[in-house]
Design a protein around this motif. Structure first.
Motif, short mmCIF file in Angstrom:
data_model
loop_
_atom_site.label_atom_id
_atom_site.label_comp_id
_atom_site.label_asym_id
_atom_site.label_seq_id
_atom_site.Cartn_x
_atom_site.Cartn_y
_atom_site.Cartn_z
N GLY A 1 0.85 -1.14 0.00
CA GLY A 1 -0.19 0.10 -0.05
C GLY A 1 0.97 1.40 0.03
N PRO A 2 0.16 2.41 -0.18
CA PRO A 2 1.08 3.65 -0.21
C PRO A 2 1.45 4.42 0.86
N PHE B 1 2.93 5.80 -5.64
CA PHE B 1 2.13 4.25 -5.42
C PHE B 1 1.12 4.05 -6.37
N ASN B 2 1.22 2.90 -7.21
CA ASN B 2 0.00 2.33 -7.87
C ASN B 2 -0.01 0.95 -7.64
N ASP B 3 -1.38 0.51 -7.50
CA ASP B 3 -1.75 -0.95 -7.23
C ASP B 3 -2.34 -1.42 -8.69
N GLY C 1 -3.67 13.38 8.75
CA GLY C 1 -3.56 13.32 7.33
C GLY C 1 -2.19 13.03 6.86
N PHE C 2 -1.67 12.07 6.23
CA PHE C 2 -0.33 11.81 5.88
C PHE C 2 -0.02 12.37 4.71
N CYS C 3 0.52 11.60 3.65
CA CYS C 3 0.78 12.01 2.41
C CYS C 3 -0.41 12.06 1.45
N VAL C 4 -1.02 13.18 0.72
CA VAL C 4 -2.07 13.28 -0.39
C VAL C 4 -1.52 13.23 -1.66
N THR D 1 -3.88 0.79 6.90
CA THR D 1 -2.81 1.82 7.16
C THR D 1 -2.87 1.77 8.66
N GLN D 2 -1.54 2.53 9.26
CA GLN D 2 -1.45 2.85 10.43
C GLN D 2 -2.41 4.04 10.84
#
Length: 781
Positions: free
Chosen positions: A179-180, A186-188, A365-368, A396-397
């Motif tokens: 995951g991101p 990132f891309n899945d 909020g983390f990375c957007v 996600t944490q």
């Protein structure tokens, strides 16, 4: 295995001396560690590829022989999370060559040894343009862009398993998660089913770590992929246009201006279906970061309600956040995860059916970034392109609500994105804020073993805020006033929280004349102590934002009352100086830096208190609470006393009088650690016997007469104004040891005491009937 401790000044010589020849078919691993002053915090392990421990130890190094074809990992840990201070550090050798070293590694650092290239981020394979095939189902590459522009990384068309593409701006520590989280981009699942395709903007001269892998271990073997440069970033470069692209280096002629429909704006929308379908309650064992960042409300095993958050930009314009370095007021970089949090982006809350907020953790909020595969925003330049989306997966944490301490009952779960209705970095406002939030009504119940579960409640009525607006953002302040101006911790009452408030807390607690209330009792325990002052200080020091009213972390979410079960602190009396009239108090804190403390003394009347800590390391203000024997210390600059397994001088307590035969630390109210948590605290060596008449300024309220003096076998004692009869009496020798003496009462408060068994010397009498005190001295011949 033979263990060695290497001195820093002799590393090279020591290494030469310690080279032992491992047997045929093996390789030699030598681990050198030079610890800092907190050597007991350092441990390490050597693991095989499956994670099985081959060897481990503490601050002492080791020499180990491993099979010549085995891939192993060396991991060094620091209990406190700050690595080893220079000039100390660690060095790992494989057959005489340095494979890894360091000191500022935080909580841990992993070094692969004898592993195939690409197994870990720390031994990546150099990557070039064109087609490649991984040698593992998870392979790491390193790539330095030779030009700034758009790049395409794709697994499409040549694989049948579920692949993923990860780009990082630096090496993350293992284990590597799906995951991101933590990625730069990132891309899945891209435009070709379960295959991944990632269009990402990279900067010339910057090194990136690229991980080509599978998702949930779906691929059994190698993965084919392609890296290509697709050209410079194109877009509208006119800053006055509504579709201005701050990343573009070539204007593509697409600029638009009002009233063009594409100028309507961005529009973030919460995907309700993705959230509902992903909800589940699982157990989670907390880390220090979980508690520090407010993701949970306590330590140990927690029950968390997990869910996914998918945020679509359904507007006509990008929602541009930008570079954290260029817009620091929009981000929080002070956190123990050591990555950027976007201020006010995601907010998850739990309300009871009366609208009261229930403590259940806090979302940061983390990375957007764009996760649709065709967007342009990454952790380096954050945002969500028009028509694209961002996702926080349920794994996600901190992507949860902590329901461990939530009572059984019915609740509204409210989730929101951009809940403060903030403009983006270009000043663009969202077209519609009504779709930024959603709510779900749930019922939480526990089984006979206390394990919670949840169910959805039909017909959930909308949450109505205190202003009567369905789904509104109005909240009551700490005084219970809807949209009121009162702020937690603002004891100076100037609508801000700063050092003046922290200093005012000290004065209010010292005066002992302030009633605890919701706005000043920040830990919610019904009393006003130094813990409340420190919570205000922590909020003041850590919280920062350019947007008024935006709380960017958990630091100002009150009440907050957390005890860290892993930090135990002891207070002790180090000694007493009877001629100068003071008692020295020491502290032992092996695992926690100390921010503040409060404790109570008995047996003395306190006249003053001074800190014994180094003022340059721990500038602390000390106080004596009026009308009590309580002492507290508070560092208004928010410094901390360094942890140590050895007792450190803490405070010197001056006294006017001794009013008992022992001087004690009678109780501890607070000892607060570096994360503004209550520690487990205890008193060890907390009492001293005293020689009453050797103390200065003694208040003698009970008149004591002794005849004869000196005495031989018997003495007569008159206790003229004592209010009670005695049958025995304690006398004290010059060393302060108590000796019980039988006494026989006579008329007019005269007593006869047999002292024939006492050795020759000077003895003292101390009396304290709870209202009056008195002392006297006699000599025994």
């Amino acid at each position: 295995m033979k263990k060695h401790l290497f001195l820093f000044c002799c590393l090279c010589m020591a290494f030469v001396q310690l080279q032992a020849q491992c047997g045929a078919g093996t390789k030699e691993v030598i681990i050198q560690i030079v610890p800092d002053a907190w050597a007991y915090e350092t441990t390490w392990s050597l693991n095989d590829f499956n994670g099985t421990v081959i060897a481990n130890g503490n601050e002492i190094g080791d020499t180990i022989c491993i099979p010549e074809n085995d891939c192993v990992t060396f991991t060094i840990y620091d209990q406190f999370g700050d690595g080893i201070y220079a000039p100390g550090g660690f060095w790992v050798y494989l057959d005489g060559a340095v494979i890894g070293s360091g000191n500022a590694f935080g909580a841990s650092m992993t070094v692969p040894l004898n592993c195939p290239a690409g197994t870990y981020c720390t031994n990546p394979i150099p990557l070039n343009y064109g087609s490649s095939t991984t040698n593992l189902d998870e392979t790491w590459y390193v790539f330095t862009a030779d030009t700034t522009g758009n790049f395409n990384i794709s697994t499409c068309g040549t694989n049948s398993c579920n692949t993923s593409v990860y780009v990082y701006s630096n090496c993350p520590p293992p284990p590597y998660v799906d995951g991101p989280p933590g990625t730069y981009a990132f891309n899945d699942d891209g435009a070709c089913g379960t295959q991944a395709v990632l269009n990402v903007a990279l900067a010339a001269g910057t090194t990136y770590y690229i991980r080509i892998g599978d998702f949930n271990n779906d691929c059994a073997g190698a993965i084919n992929f392609n890296l290509s440069y697709t050209g410079p970033i194109q877009g509208c470069m006119d800053v006055t246009a509504c579709n201005y692209n701050p990343l573009a280096v070539i204007d593509d002629g697409s600029c638009a201006y009002p009233p063009n429909p594409i100028c309507s704006g961005p529009d973030l929308k919460f995907d309700s279906l993705a959230l509902v379908q992903s909800m589940s309650i699982t157990t989670h064992t907390t880390s220090g970061c979980d508690v520090n960042e407010g993701c949970v409300t306590g330590y140990g095993q927690r029950y968390v309600l997990r869910f996914s958050s998918k945020i679509d930009n359904v507007g006509t314009q990008d929602y541009y956040i930008g570079n954290p370095n260029a817009n620091p007021g929009m981000f929080n970089t002070v956190n123990c995860h050591n990555h950027t949090h976007y201020s006010g982006y995601g907010d998850y809350r739990l309300y009871d059916m009366d609208g009261n907020l229930i403590p259940a953790g806090h979302k940061n909020g983390f990375c957007v970034m764009d996760l649709c595969g065709s967007g342009q925003y990454t952790c380096g330049n954050m945002g969500i392109s028009s028509g694209c989306y961002d996702v926080y997966g349920a794994g996600t944490q901190c992507q949860w609500l902590d329901v461990t301490d939530v009572p059984d009952g019915d609740y509204r779960m409210a989730v929101a994105v951009n809940q403060y209705n903030l403009p983006d970095a270009l000043g663009r406002m969202e077209m519609n804020f009504a779709n930024n939030a959603l709510q779900i009504c749930i019922r939480i119940l526990r089984n006979a073993n206390g394990v919670p579960s949840f169910s959805f409640l039909p017909g959930c009525t909308p949450y109505v805020d205190c202003a009567g607006i369905p789904g509104g953002l109005a909240q009551v302040d700490c005084n219970g006033v809807c949209n009121g101006a009162a702020k937690y911790g603002d004891v100076y009452v100037d609508q801000s929280l700063d050092e003046t408030d922290v200093a005012t807390y000290g004065s209010l607690i010292e005066a002992n004349a302030t009633t605890p209330a919701s706005c000043n009792d920040l830990n919610g325990d019904g009393s006003l102590t130094v813990y409340d002052a420190q919570l205000a200080n922590w909020c003041r020091a850590q919280n920062h934002t350019n947007f008024p009213g935006v709380v960017i972390a958990n630091y100002c979410n009150f009440p907050r009352n957390i005890t860290n079960p892993y930090d135990t602190v002891s207070l002790s009396i180090m000694g007493i100086n009877t001629s100068a009239g003071y008692v020295d108090i020491g502290i032992t804190s092996p695992s926690a830096d100390i921010k503040a403390y409060q404790f109570t003394m008995s047996g003395i009347t306190i006249s003053g208190v001074v800190s014994l800590a180094d003022v340059n390391d721990y500038p602390v203000s000390t106080f004596n609470i009026n009308g009590t024997n309580q002492i507290f210390g508070l560092s208004i600059p928010d410094s901390a006393l360094n942890r140590s397994p050895n007792m450190q001088p803490l405070v010197r307590v001056y006294y006017n009088a001794i009013i008992d035969s022992t001087v004690c630390i009678s109780s501890i109210t607070d000892v607060i650690n570096h994360n503004s948590e209550q520690t487990l605290h205890q008193v060890t060596g907390g009492c001293l016997n005293v020689v009453p008449t050797a103390l200065p300024n003694y208040v003698k309220q009970i008149t004591i007469a002794i005849q004869p003096n000196p005495a031989k076998d018997q003495i007569k004692i008159n206790l003229g104004n004592l209010d009670k009869k005695l049958t025995s009496l304690n006398v004290y020798d010059a060393a302060g040891r108590a000796i019980s003496v039988a006494i026989v009462p006579g008329a007019n408060n005269w007593y006869t005491a047999d002292v024939s068994n006492l050795s020759q010397g000077i003895y003292y009498i101390l009396l304290n009937d709870g209202n009056k005190i008195g002392t006297a001295k006699f000599a025994k011949n």
